[in-house]
Enzyme design. Structure first.
Site, PDB file in Angstrom:
ATOM      1  N   VAL A  92      37.002 -16.236 -18.319  1.00 17.66           N
ATOM      2  CA  VAL A  92      37.907 -16.775 -17.398  1.00 17.66           C
ATOM      3  C   VAL A  92      38.470 -15.433 -17.911  1.00 17.66           C
ATOM      4  O   VAL A  92      39.513 -15.167 -16.592  1.00 17.66           O
ATOM      5  CB  VAL A  92      38.178 -17.820 -17.624  1.00 17.66           C
ATOM      6  CG1 VAL A  92      36.895 -19.000 -17.024  1.00 17.66           C
ATOM      7  CG2 VAL A  92      39.160 -18.549 -18.470  1.00 17.66           C
ATOM      8  N   LYS A 146      44.609 -33.420 -14.851  1.00 16.68           N
ATOM      9  CA  LYS A 146      45.683 -33.239 -15.778  1.00 16.68           C
ATOM     10  C   LYS A 146      45.367 -33.671 -17.169  1.00 16.68           C
ATOM     11  O   LYS A 146      43.953 -33.133 -17.808  1.00 16.68           O
ATOM     12  CB  LYS A 146      45.908 -35.157 -15.771  1.00 16.68           C
ATOM     13  CG  LYS A 146      45.231 -35.975 -16.999  1.00 16.68           C
ATOM     14  CD  LYS A 146      45.816 -36.801 -16.401  1.00 16.68           C
ATOM     15  CE  LYS A 146      46.115 -37.758 -18.131  1.00 16.68           C
ATOM     16  NZ  LYS A 146      45.096 -38.211 -18.930  1.00 16.68           N
ATOM     17  N   LYS A 180      38.950 -45.365  -8.472  1.00 23.97           N
ATOM     18  CA  LYS A 180      38.820 -46.719  -8.710  1.00 23.97           C
ATOM     19  C   LYS A 180      39.147 -47.757  -7.507  1.00 23.97           C
ATOM     20  O   LYS A 180      40.253 -48.228  -6.686  1.00 23.97           O
ATOM     21  CB  LYS A 180      39.987 -47.130  -9.594  1.00 23.97           C
ATOM     22  CG  LYS A 180      39.559 -46.730 -11.299  1.00 23.97           C
ATOM     23  CD  LYS A 180      40.081 -46.845 -12.793  1.00 23.97           C
ATOM     24  CE  LYS A 180      40.649 -45.958 -13.647  1.00 23.97           C
ATOM     25  NZ  LYS A 180      39.670 -46.269 -14.561  1.00 23.97           N
ATOM     26  N   GLU A 214      44.016 -50.401 -23.758  1.00 19.69           N
ATOM     27  CA  GLU A 214      42.749 -49.832 -24.166  1.00 19.69           C
ATOM     28  C   GLU A 214      42.791 -50.223 -25.710  1.00 19.69           C
ATOM     29  O   GLU A 214      43.591 -50.594 -25.978  1.00 19.69           O
ATOM     30  CB  GLU A 214      43.266 -47.936 -24.238  1.00 19.69           C
ATOM     31  CG  GLU A 214      43.964 -47.462 -22.656  1.00 19.69           C
ATOM     32  CD  GLU A 214      44.089 -46.009 -22.433  1.00 19.69           C
ATOM     33  OE1 GLU A 214      42.207 -45.589 -22.564  1.00 19.69           O
ATOM     34  OE2 GLU A 214      44.951 -45.548 -23.374  1.00 19.69           O
ATOM     35  N   ASP A 233      50.920 -39.616 -21.617  1.00 22.59           N
ATOM     36  CA  ASP A 233      48.699 -39.231 -21.227  1.00 22.59           C
ATOM     37  C   ASP A 233      48.528 -40.292 -19.946  1.00 22.59           C
ATOM     38  O   ASP A 233      47.431 -40.691 -19.769  1.00 22.59           O
ATOM     39  CB  ASP A 233      48.565 -39.730 -22.703  1.00 22.59           C
ATOM     40  CG  ASP A 233      46.639 -40.062 -22.384  1.00 22.59           C
ATOM     41  OD1 ASP A 233      46.041 -38.960 -21.665  1.00 22.59           O
ATOM     42  OD2 ASP A 233      46.085 -40.787 -23.059  1.00 22.59           O
ATOM     43  N   HIS A 238      48.846 -42.493 -14.391  1.00 20.77           N
ATOM     44  CA  HIS A 238      48.732 -43.667 -14.416  1.00 20.77           C
ATOM     45  C   HIS A 238      48.940 -44.924 -14.005  1.00 20.77           C
ATOM     46  O   HIS A 238      49.393 -45.618 -13.000  1.00 20.77           O
ATOM     47  CB  HIS A 238      47.141 -44.109 -14.769  1.00 20.77           C
ATOM     48  CG  HIS A 238      46.408 -42.909 -15.547  1.00 20.77           C
ATOM     49  ND1 HIS A 238      45.966 -42.228 -14.696  1.00 20.77           N
ATOM     50  CD2 HIS A 238      45.715 -42.438 -16.557  1.00 20.77           C
ATOM     51  CE1 HIS A 238      44.602 -41.322 -15.275  1.00 20.77           C
ATOM     52  NE2 HIS A 238      45.158 -41.808 -16.523  1.00 20.77           N
ATOM     53  N   LYS A 338      46.994 -48.191 -27.179  1.00 18.84           N
ATOM     54  CA  LYS A 338      45.474 -47.306 -27.670  1.00 18.84           C
ATOM     55  C   LYS A 338      45.856 -48.700 -28.463  1.00 18.84           C
ATOM     56  O   LYS A 338      46.298 -48.718 -29.209  1.00 18.84           O
ATOM     57  CB  LYS A 338      45.483 -46.278 -27.952  1.00 18.84           C
ATOM     58  CG  LYS A 338      45.252 -45.106 -27.126  1.00 18.84           C
ATOM     59  CD  LYS A 338      45.011 -43.956 -26.360  1.00 18.84           C
ATOM     60  CE  LYS A 338      45.124 -43.246 -25.607  1.00 18.84           C
ATOM     61  NZ  LYS A 338      44.832 -43.774 -24.223  1.00 18.84           N
ATOM     62  N   LYS A 343      39.671 -53.773 -23.625  1.00 18.63           N
ATOM     63  CA  LYS A 343      40.387 -53.270 -22.784  1.00 18.63           C
ATOM     64  C   LYS A 343      40.770 -53.992 -21.229  1.00 18.63           C
ATOM     65  O   LYS A 343      39.883 -54.324 -20.837  1.00 18.63           O
ATOM     66  CB  LYS A 343      39.082 -51.894 -22.744  1.00 18.63           C
ATOM     67  CG  LYS A 343      39.513 -51.133 -21.554  1.00 18.63           C
ATOM     68  CD  LYS A 343      38.615 -49.567 -21.198  1.00 18.63           C
ATOM     69  CE  LYS A 343      38.863 -49.227 -19.689  1.00 18.63           C
ATOM     70  NZ  LYS A 343      39.550 -47.835 -19.691  1.00 18.63           N
TER      71      LYS A 343
HETATM   72  C1  BG6 Z   1      42.927 -40.700 -19.755  1.00 15.15           C
HETATM   73  C2  BG6 Z   1      43.838 -40.837 -20.492  1.00 15.15           C
HETATM   74  O1  BG6 Z   1      43.113 -39.921 -18.233  1.00 15.15           O
HETATM   75  O2  BG6 Z   1      42.545 -41.960 -19.006  1.00 15.15           O
HETATM   76  C3  BG6 Z   1      42.510 -40.943 -21.993  1.00 15.15           C
HETATM   77  O3  BG6 Z   1      43.673 -39.213 -21.010  1.00 15.15           O
HETATM   78  C4  BG6 Z   1      43.026 -43.215 -20.841  1.00 15.15           C
HETATM   79  O4  BG6 Z   1      43.570 -41.552 -22.804  1.00 15.15           O
HETATM   80  C5  BG6 Z   1      42.177 -42.798 -20.283  1.00 15.15           C
HETATM   81  O5  BG6 Z   1      42.299 -43.167 -22.446  1.00 15.15           O
HETATM   82  C6  BG6 Z   1      41.779 -44.187 -19.269  1.00 15.15           C
HETATM   83  O6  BG6 Z   1      40.592 -44.747 -18.302  1.00 15.15           O
HETATM   84  P1  BG6 Z   1      40.252 -45.635 -17.818  1.00 15.15           P
HETATM   85  O7  BG6 Z   1      39.602 -45.021 -16.603  1.00 15.15           O
HETATM   86  O8  BG6 Z   1      39.323 -45.437 -19.140  1.00 15.15           O
HETATM   87  O9  BG6 Z   1      40.891 -46.861 -18.125  1.00 15.15           O
END
Ligand code: BG6
Length: 492
Positions: A92, A146, A180, A214, A233, A238, A338, A343
């Site tokens: 690239v 992202k 989702k 998570e 993050d 999200h 985390k 989860k």
């Molecule tokens: C990502 C983050 O955007 O989403 C990660 O960079 C995170 O750190 C992940 O673990 C979580 O996604 P999901 O779909 O597993 O909830």
């Protein structure tokens, strides 16, 4: 054939050897293939620096699918997918090498969908390269992932660079949470039921909690994560997306523009958190070693590649407020971290308590009604309410009851669509509603930046530690307890 997507596309994946492509994109394309959602003339063109033949690329694709889908590869499906595969060797940073891509793409007149599954510093050279071969004009579109910057300033820089070559209607910014099922359902639930619609405001609702817990740590992404932290993050994208979908006013219609405009109004109405309030409205934590599912796990600072003086947060809890007519006075409690015990993602809407307890003789404290929406891993909705206990008693005795609705039907493909399958399909169709606009991202940074800067300014002395496998730092209870409320406890 059940092909929802009428466009024959060339899906060009930059970074096809990377983790995102292997873990998410290639398996998602396989699933779409299996479910006959891809046009027969669509091609998948992997791009990378390797000097690969189609067959060498096919091996990587097949191995990725095998590893990341929980089923055997179907021979017929693979045969179809294999026929779509091409590989193009491009560096690239060498603009001349894009000519090779031009040759491949010019063989068909397909709509081109570029997917940058690469780090953000490559977006600009990629766009520039595509511009140099004049393959950046509509209907071509580009998907970017992202992190779009680490603050408003860097985010603007990335957006400005891309917009030199692609217009906003061609840029598809992914927040995979928007793909989702349970998150999309928030719009359906709120705007198709008068029961919810009319009770969705500060007259009826006491407060809202959003938890995205998570269990994973940082999964060998130390360099990336340490530069971001859980706030940038997870919260910047999200959690704020969930928050906006929960709080937007009804859009005029379901077009992308109108939904995004409503989300922007919410992001702009988020009350800034100034440094004087940082300790009462935010808590940030970092995990130390502990146990997950009875197995020992290392602390964040002992993760592979880690710098053991780091102050980066792996847990955040925040009280947010929206200053508008509908939400003024309703606190929003957000938390994500985390290495928590399980989860799961959940939204809890707590309604106001009855102002007067007619049943006080029944010796019951009328707890507020709650609407509990489990978004993941299960997708269900529960409502807590009171009922009369059956019986001859002349006084009323009450039962705290629960209505439950479960969406999960594992045999039904629609319930198990992965976010990336949906988002890839939408991008092939050219529909932007499930993608994030530049303004959304920038207003989100505008709210996030002062918080992160305050943390830094105060020499990070707010950082709290929590053992892996626990629900975060003790202090995260404080930001909600001080308002005489509690975090909703996790239950199955
Ligand atoms: C990502 C983050 O955007 O989403 C990660 O960079 C995170 O750190 C992940 O673990 C979580 O996604 P999901 O779909 O597993 O909830």
């Amino acid at each position: 054939m059940n092909i929802e997507n009428n466009n024959s596309c060339d899906i060009v994946i930059f970074g096809t050897k990377g983790d995102l492509a292997k873990r998410k994109l290639l398996p998602a394309l396989y699933k779409l293939e299996k479910n006959k959602k891809i046009h027969q003339d669509t091609r998948i063109i992997g791009v990378g620096r390797a000097e690969w033949t189609k067959e060498e690329y096919s091996i990587l694709v097949k191995e990725s699918i095998k590893k990341f889908i929980n089923e055997e590869i179907d021979k017929t499906v693979w045969k179809h997918m294999h026929a779509r595969l091409y590989f193009c060797n491009i560096n690239v940073n060498d603009i001349c090498s894009f000519e090779k891509l031009k040759t491949v793409l010019k063989k068909k007149n397909n709509i081109i969908v570029y997917y940058c599954a690469t780090p953000p510093h490559t977006f600009y050279p990629i766009c520039k390269g595509l511009g140099s071969i004049c393959l950046n004009t509509p209907p071509a579109r580009i998907i970017i992932e992202k992190p779009l910057g680490t603050c408003l300033k860097t985010s603007k820089k990335i957006n400005n660079q891309i917009s030199k070559y692609f217009s906003e209607s061609q840029i598809f910014r992914i927040d995979h949470y928007l793909g989702k099922e349970a998150i999309l359902n928030l719009i359906a639930l709120r705007f198709s039921n008068s029961f919810f619609f009319h009770n969705w405001n500060n007259k009826i609702i006491d407060h809202i909690q959003i938890t995205v817990a998570e269990q994973v740590g940082i999964e060998n992404r130390w360099n990336y994560f340490d530069n971001m932290g859980q706030m940038r993050d997870m919260v910047q994208n999200h959690l704020l997306q969930i928050l906006t979908l929960l709080t937007i006013s009804p859009p005029k219609d379901l077009t992308c523009e109108n939904i995004q405009n409503e989300k922007i109004k919410i992001l702009r109405a988020l009350r800034p958190i100034h440094s004087k309030d940082i300790d009462v409205k935010t808590v940030r934590g970092q995990y130390i070693s502990g146990y997950i599912n009875n197995c020992p796990v290392p602390s964040y600072q002992q993760e592979k590649g880690a710098n053991n003086n780091t102050e980066t947060e792996t847990f955040v809890a925040i009280r947010a407020d929206i200053d508008n007519e509908t939400w003024s006075g309703v606190p929003f409690y957000l938390r994500t971290g985390k290495r928590l015990p399980y989860k799961y993602s959940e939204v809890v809407i707590s309604f106001k308590k009855m102002a007067f307890n007619l049943f006080s003789d029944a010796d019951i404290n009328l707890l507020p009604n709650q609407l509990i929406m489990r978004l993941e891993p299960e997708f269900n909705i529960k409502i807590n309410f009171f009922n009369k206990k059956p019986g001859f008693n002349s006084e009323y005795h009450l039962n705290n009851s629960q209505l439950e609705w479960h969406a999960c039907d594992k045999k039904n493909y629609s319930f198990s669509i992965d976010a990336y399958e949906r988002l890839l399909l939408e991008s092939m169709k050219g529909i932007q509603s499930l993608f994030v606009s530049r303004h959304e991202i920038e207003y989100a940074w505008n709210w996030i930046d002062p918080i992160v800067f305050s943390w830094k300014k105060n020499n990070n002395n707010h950082l709290q530690f929590y053992s892996a496998g626990t629900w975060g730092p003790e202090k995260s209870k404080y930001i909600i307890n001080r308002d005489h409320r509690n975090w909703h406890m996790f239950d199955y």
